[in-house]
Scaffold this motif. Structure first.
Motif, mmCIF file in Angstrom:
data_model
loop_
_atom_site.group_PDB
_atom_site.id
_atom_site.type_symbol
_atom_site.label_atom_id
_atom_site.label_comp_id
_atom_site.label_asym_id
_atom_site.label_seq_id
_atom_site.Cartn_x
_atom_site.Cartn_y
_atom_site.Cartn_z
ATOM 1 N N THR A 20 9.034 2.037 5.321
ATOM 2 C CA THR A 20 7.692 2.566 5.085
ATOM 3 C C THR A 20 6.879 1.462 4.420
ATOM 4 N N LEU A 52 8.478 1.498 12.203
ATOM 5 C CA LEU A 52 7.877 1.507 10.871
ATOM 6 C C LEU A 52 6.999 2.733 10.659
ATOM 7 N N THR A 53 6.927 3.187 9.426
ATOM 8 C CA THR A 53 5.900 4.129 8.998
ATOM 9 C C THR A 53 4.873 3.322 8.217
ATOM 10 N N VAL A 54 3.634 3.350 8.666
ATOM 11 C CA VAL A 54 2.582 2.540 8.039
ATOM 12 C C VAL A 54 1.562 3.447 7.369
ATOM 13 N N ILE A 55 1.231 3.126 6.135
ATOM 14 C CA ILE A 55 0.240 3.862 5.349
ATOM 15 C C ILE A 55 -0.970 2.963 5.155
ATOM 16 N N LYS A 77 5.041 5.875 13.054
ATOM 17 C CA LYS A 77 4.198 6.892 12.426
ATOM 18 C C LYS A 77 3.111 6.233 11.601
ATOM 19 N N ILE A 79 0.304 7.125 8.577
ATOM 20 C CA ILE A 79 -0.216 8.032 7.557
ATOM 21 C C ILE A 79 -1.543 7.451 7.127
ATOM 22 N N LEU A 154 3.084 9.653 -2.861
ATOM 23 C CA LEU A 154 3.322 8.904 -1.630
ATOM 24 C C LEU A 154 3.836 7.522 -2.010
ATOM 25 N N ALA A 156 6.357 3.930 -0.991
ATOM 26 C CA ALA A 156 6.670 3.059 0.144
ATOM 27 C C ALA A 156 7.771 2.089 -0.244
ATOM 28 N N ASP A 157 8.432 1.584 0.773
ATOM 29 C CA ASP A 157 9.424 0.532 0.547
ATOM 30 C C ASP A 157 8.745 -0.799 0.260
#
Length: 239
Positions: A20, A52-55, A77, A79, A154, A156-157
């Motif tokens: 993430t 990857l999950t990207v914020i 994904k 966010i 929220l 993240a890594d």
């Protein structure tokens, strides 16, 4: 305590598949384009990092930055608050094809969820989204006659951010509106990687001018002439 990294490629080399990743910026302001493109270069060479999950505040524009990550197939994904914009064809195409998931978060809620993670607050209540689809499945409580929705922190890594000045210890400043999400993301990620326009010696930033203290930064790399997302989009650049 020397957190200087020689290159953007080396800075992002440890980001694994499935991570993430928070990416700073409000549109192009404060967006770490060089770090993003270094991730894309690594993906093209090795196939990693993927899934990857990207914020981020939005889902990319044109053919560079986050949009280029989506086109490359790196993101599973998003966010964000604004998945659609005037140049969001990459996300729109991938989403309609079922190739990417979306978690839509109101902008103020997004910022507060990130801030809460950095402050060690696991949840908070906000009236935003009450009575809408975004509140479905979330706890609701009433305070002083008003209904509020519970939102979780929220984390993240990794966080990729763009600063103005940095020092070997990792203290950061930001240029104008580039401050936006970047300081919050530094606090909310397990590992923060910062690109800065200029690296100065330790003590070269006045203590009262430090926005992000070194304790929240793990690596810093100098990018003397950072590219601006809006200009790249106007020029039709496809990374």
């Amino acid at each position: 305590m020397d957190k200087r990294i020689a290159s953007t490629a080396e800075a992002v080399a440890g980001i694994p598949d499935g991570a993430t990743v928070m990416i700073g910026g409000f549109g192009g302001s404060g967006a770490p384009i060089e770090l993003i493109h270094a991730m894309i270069d690594r993906y093209r060479a090795t196939g990693s990092p993927a899934r990857l999950t990207v914020i981020n505040n939005n889902a990319g524009n044109g053919g560079i930055g986050i949009a280029a990550m989506i086109k490359a197939g790196m993101i599973a994904k998003m966010i964000c608050s604004f998945p659609r914009s005037s140049n969001a064809e990459a996300f729109n195409t991938a989403y309609l094809a079922g190739e990417i998931a979306l978690e839509l978060v109101p902008q103020g809620t997004l910022a507060e969820r990130i801030r809460a993670a950095g402050a060690g607050i696991p949840a908070f209540y906000t009236p935003t989204s009450y009575g809408t689809e975004l509140a479905e499945g979330k706890p609701v409580a009433e305070f002083d006659g008003t209904s509020y929705v519970q939102e979780r922190w929220l984390k993240a890594d990794f966080a990729l951010v763009k600063g103005e000045l940095g020092d070997p210890m990792g203290n950061l400043t930001y240029r104008l509106a580039g401050r936006n999400f970047n300081p919050l993301m530094c606090m909310a990620a397990a590992t923060t990687i910062a690109q800065v326009r200029q690296l100065v010696e330790t003590g070269g930033i006045e203590p009262e001018s430090v926005i992000t203290p070194s304790i929240f930064v793990d690596a810093v790399v100098e990018v003397p002439a950072p590219q601006q997302e809006e200009q790249l989009v106007r020029d039709g650049v496809e990374y």
